[in-house]
Design a protein around this motif. Structure first.
Motif, mmCIF file in Angstrom:
data_model
loop_
_atom_site.group_PDB
_atom_site.id
_atom_site.type_symbol
_atom_site.label_atom_id
_atom_site.label_comp_id
_atom_site.label_asym_id
_atom_site.label_seq_id
_atom_site.Cartn_x
_atom_site.Cartn_y
_atom_site.Cartn_z
ATOM 1 N N ARG A 85 0.857 -1.191 0.000
ATOM 2 C CA ARG A 85 0.000 0.000 0.000
ATOM 3 C C ARG A 85 0.896 1.245 0.000
ATOM 4 N NH1 ARG A 85 -5.212 -1.252 0.816
ATOM 5 N NH2 ARG A 85 -5.701 -3.268 1.743
ATOM 6 N N LYS A 86 0.954 1.916 -1.140
ATOM 7 C CA LYS A 86 1.839 3.072 -1.227
ATOM 8 C C LYS A 86 1.238 4.226 -2.029
ATOM 9 C CE LYS A 86 4.274 0.953 -5.134
ATOM 10 N NZ LYS A 86 5.587 0.494 -5.629
ATOM 11 N N THR A 87 -0.010 4.097 -2.482
ATOM 12 C CA THR A 87 -0.629 5.186 -3.225
ATOM 13 C C THR A 87 -0.709 6.432 -2.355
ATOM 14 O OG1 THR A 87 -1.948 3.641 -4.531
ATOM 15 C CG2 THR A 87 -2.695 5.927 -4.471
ATOM 16 N N THR A 88 -0.290 7.556 -2.891
ATOM 17 C CA THR A 88 -0.348 8.805 -2.131
ATOM 18 C C THR A 88 -1.229 9.820 -2.850
ATOM 19 O OG1 THR A 88 1.647 9.664 -3.203
ATOM 20 C CG2 THR A 88 1.936 8.446 -1.136
ATOM 21 N N ILE A 89 -1.664 10.803 -2.094
ATOM 22 C CA ILE A 89 -2.539 11.855 -2.606
ATOM 23 C C ILE A 89 -1.683 12.918 -3.297
ATOM 24 C CG2 ILE A 89 -4.159 13.679 -1.948
ATOM 25 C CD1 ILE A 89 -4.774 11.860 0.556
ATOM 26 N N LYS A 90 -2.037 13.253 -4.518
ATOM 27 C CA LYS A 90 -1.328 14.311 -5.236
ATOM 28 C C LYS A 90 -2.106 15.622 -5.194
ATOM 29 C CE LYS A 90 0.966 15.392 -9.589
ATOM 30 N NZ LYS A 90 1.311 14.903 -10.947
ATOM 31 N N HIS A 91 -3.419 15.535 -5.412
ATOM 32 C CA HIS A 91 -4.216 16.770 -5.423
ATOM 33 C C HIS A 91 -5.668 16.444 -5.102
ATOM 34 C CE1 HIS A 91 -5.190 20.913 -6.505
ATOM 35 N NE2 HIS A 91 -6.241 20.442 -7.151
ATOM 36 N N VAL A 92 -6.316 17.354 -4.377
ATOM 37 C CA VAL A 92 -7.731 17.228 -4.043
ATOM 38 C C VAL A 92 -8.446 18.516 -4.444
ATOM 39 C CG1 VAL A 92 -9.428 16.872 -2.216
ATOM 40 C CG2 VAL A 92 -7.214 15.723 -2.091
ATOM 41 N N GLN A 93 -9.597 18.381 -5.042
ATOM 42 C CA GLN A 93 -10.382 19.553 -5.403
ATOM 43 C C GLN A 93 -11.843 19.324 -5.032
ATOM 44 O OE1 GLN A 93 -8.894 22.374 -6.845
ATOM 45 N NE2 GLN A 93 -10.829 23.356 -6.275
ATOM 46 N N LEU A 94 -12.432 20.301 -4.343
ATOM 47 C CA LEU A 94 -13.844 20.256 -3.989
ATOM 48 C C LEU A 94 -14.599 21.221 -4.895
ATOM 49 C CD1 LEU A 94 -13.532 20.334 -0.077
ATOM 50 C CD2 LEU A 94 -13.598 18.336 -1.596
ATOM 51 N N VAL A 95 -15.599 20.698 -5.594
ATOM 52 C CA VAL A 95 -16.344 21.491 -6.581
ATOM 53 C C VAL A 95 -17.820 21.525 -6.178
ATOM 54 C CG1 VAL A 95 -16.966 21.715 -9.015
ATOM 55 C CG2 VAL A 95 -14.738 20.731 -8.374
ATOM 56 N N PRO A 96 -18.440 22.705 -6.111
ATOM 57 C CA PRO A 96 -19.850 22.768 -5.705
ATOM 58 C C PRO A 96 -20.780 22.176 -6.765
ATOM 59 C CG PRO A 96 -19.100 24.916 -6.447
ATOM 60 C CD PRO A 96 -17.882 24.049 -6.407
ATOM 61 N N THR A 108 -4.136 10.903 -7.710
ATOM 62 C CA THR A 108 -3.116 10.190 -6.944
ATOM 63 C C THR A 108 -1.765 10.271 -7.635
ATOM 64 O OG1 THR A 108 -3.368 8.035 -8.026
ATOM 65 C CG2 THR A 108 -4.932 8.576 -6.257
ATOM 66 N N ASP A 109 -0.740 9.806 -6.944
ATOM 67 C CA ASP A 109 0.609 9.832 -7.507
ATOM 68 C C ASP A 109 0.747 8.896 -8.704
ATOM 69 O OD1 ASP A 109 0.318 7.613 -5.780
ATOM 70 O OD2 ASP A 109 2.482 7.394 -5.621
ATOM 71 N N THR A 110 -0.214 7.981 -8.873
ATOM 72 C CA THR A 110 -0.182 7.085 -10.030
ATOM 73 C C THR A 110 -0.897 7.698 -11.228
ATOM 74 O OG1 THR A 110 -2.213 5.968 -9.304
ATOM 75 C CG2 THR A 110 -0.112 5.051 -8.545
ATOM 76 N N LYS A 111 -1.265 8.996 -11.104
ATOM 77 C CA LYS A 111 -1.944 9.757 -12.154
ATOM 78 C C LYS A 111 -3.382 9.270 -12.376
ATOM 79 C CE LYS A 111 2.371 10.920 -14.531
ATOM 80 N NZ LYS A 111 3.126 10.894 -15.807
ATOM 81 N N THR A 112 -3.915 8.569 -11.400
ATOM 82 C CA THR A 112 -5.311 8.155 -11.457
ATOM 83 C C THR A 112 -6.187 9.309 -10.983
ATOM 84 O OG1 THR A 112 -4.745 5.852 -11.035
ATOM 85 C CG2 THR A 112 -7.017 6.505 -10.597
ATOM 86 N N VAL A 113 -7.256 9.583 -11.706
ATOM 87 C CA VAL A 113 -8.201 10.629 -11.329
ATOM 88 C C VAL A 113 -9.534 9.974 -10.968
ATOM 89 C CG1 VAL A 113 -9.410 12.722 -12.045
ATOM 90 C CG2 VAL A 113 -7.090 12.270 -12.887
#
Length: 305
Positions: A85-96, A108-113
């Motif tokens: 288990r090594k997936t890390t968070i790259k970016h988070v966005q909250l959209v209304p 994520t760091d694996t470029k998964t969205v």
């Protein structure tokens, strides 16, 4: 014969049948009498070539490893990919979205969205969600789920202030997203081979085994009987299986490592009278081939040369 029967090493299934080894007899054979054999040169070359050709395509390599195991033994094979288990968070966005929901977007760091709707009692507006997104990224970027501790959550709750009710649902969904990203894939091959053995000619028995080998939870239970710390090849015979559906089977399995951290498992399943020596030799050959390829390509420390 009578002495062996008295010792519980053989049994007579029917009054008109001959004697066959009991579970205790198979265990005695495996522990005390079994002679291992080396793979032939062609078998060893086949395994090494298969691994080298697919070492940079992890998913395909695991599938091909399962096929190779089944092809060389004629038994159903299970292979799990290396797990860490090594997936890390790259970016988070909250959209209304509306007054009671928002859209959470995770990279994520694996470029998964990934994205998912978060339902709330009251959803903040665009400007507020932009600020909350900045708080999330400042604290979470580069972290895995395991690194998000109580102290960090308390700091974030304080920063979220009157919008603290947004944080916990968002964190829960992020955890679920990364969990799915980290899920280990399991590959099978040769499942229908079980029909070749007379022990499973009964339709209900065959269906039970098929069900076990097609169910993800069952596959993980089979492999979990071999903890990551286990060394060498393990042989589980008959009633030693924790999975009720496989108590008429034997399982031969072993852990393997691609680097010093990630561990996967390979397994063969067959009737209790399976050719243990052959199955052990093939699994041993796979382990040796993996070791050979890792050393040849310089992958021991997780780096490619």
């Amino acid at each position: 014969m009578s002495d062996l029967e008295d010792m519980g090493l053989i049994s007579q299934l029917h009054t008109s049948s001959g004697r066959v080894p009991s579970e205790k007899g198979y265990r005695f054979y495996v522990d005390s009498m079994m002679q291992s054999r080396a793979l032939t040169a062609d078998e060893a070359m086949f395994l090494q070539r298969m691994l080298i050709e697919n070492i940079n395509q992890a998913e395909y390599m695991m599938q091909e490893t399962a096929r190779a195991l089944s092809r060389l033994t004629n038994y159903p094979a299970i292979v799990s990919e290396p797990f860490l288990r090594k997936t890390t968070i790259k970016h988070v966005q909250l959209v209304p979205l509306d007054e009671k929901s928002l859209l959470l977007v995770l990279v994520t760091d694996t470029k998964t969205v990934k994205n998912q709707v978060v339902n709330l009692t009251v959803s903040p507006g665009y400007e507020t969600l932009t600020k909350l997104s900045a708080h999330l990224n400042r604290h979470l970027a580069g972290l895995s789920i395991r690194e998000i501790n109580r102290e960090l959550i308390d700091k974030m709750l304080e920063e979220f202030g009157e919008h603290a009710h947004v944080l916990m649902p968002v964190l829960g969904i992020i955890a679920g997203m990364i969990q799915s990203e980290d899920d280990v894939r399991v590959f099978t091959s040769g499942i229908k081979n079980i029909l070749a053995f007379p022990e499973f000619s009964d339709k209900s028995k065959a269906e039970a085994i098929f069900n076990a080998l097609e169910d993800r939870a069952s596959l993980f239970e089979i492999l979990s009987q071999s903890p990551a710390s286990a060394k060498g090849i393990q042989i589980v015979i008959g009633a030693e299986n924790t999975l009720e559906l496989l108590k008429a089977c034997s399982i031969i399995k072993a852990n393997y490592t691609i680097d010093n951290q990630s561990t996967g498992c390979i397994a063969l399943i067959g009737p209790m009278r399976m050719d243990y020596a052959q199955a052990v030799s093939v699994i041993s050959g796979i382990l040796q081939s993996i070791q050979y390829v890792i050393e040849a390509l310089g992958l021991r420390d997780g780096g490619k040369q």
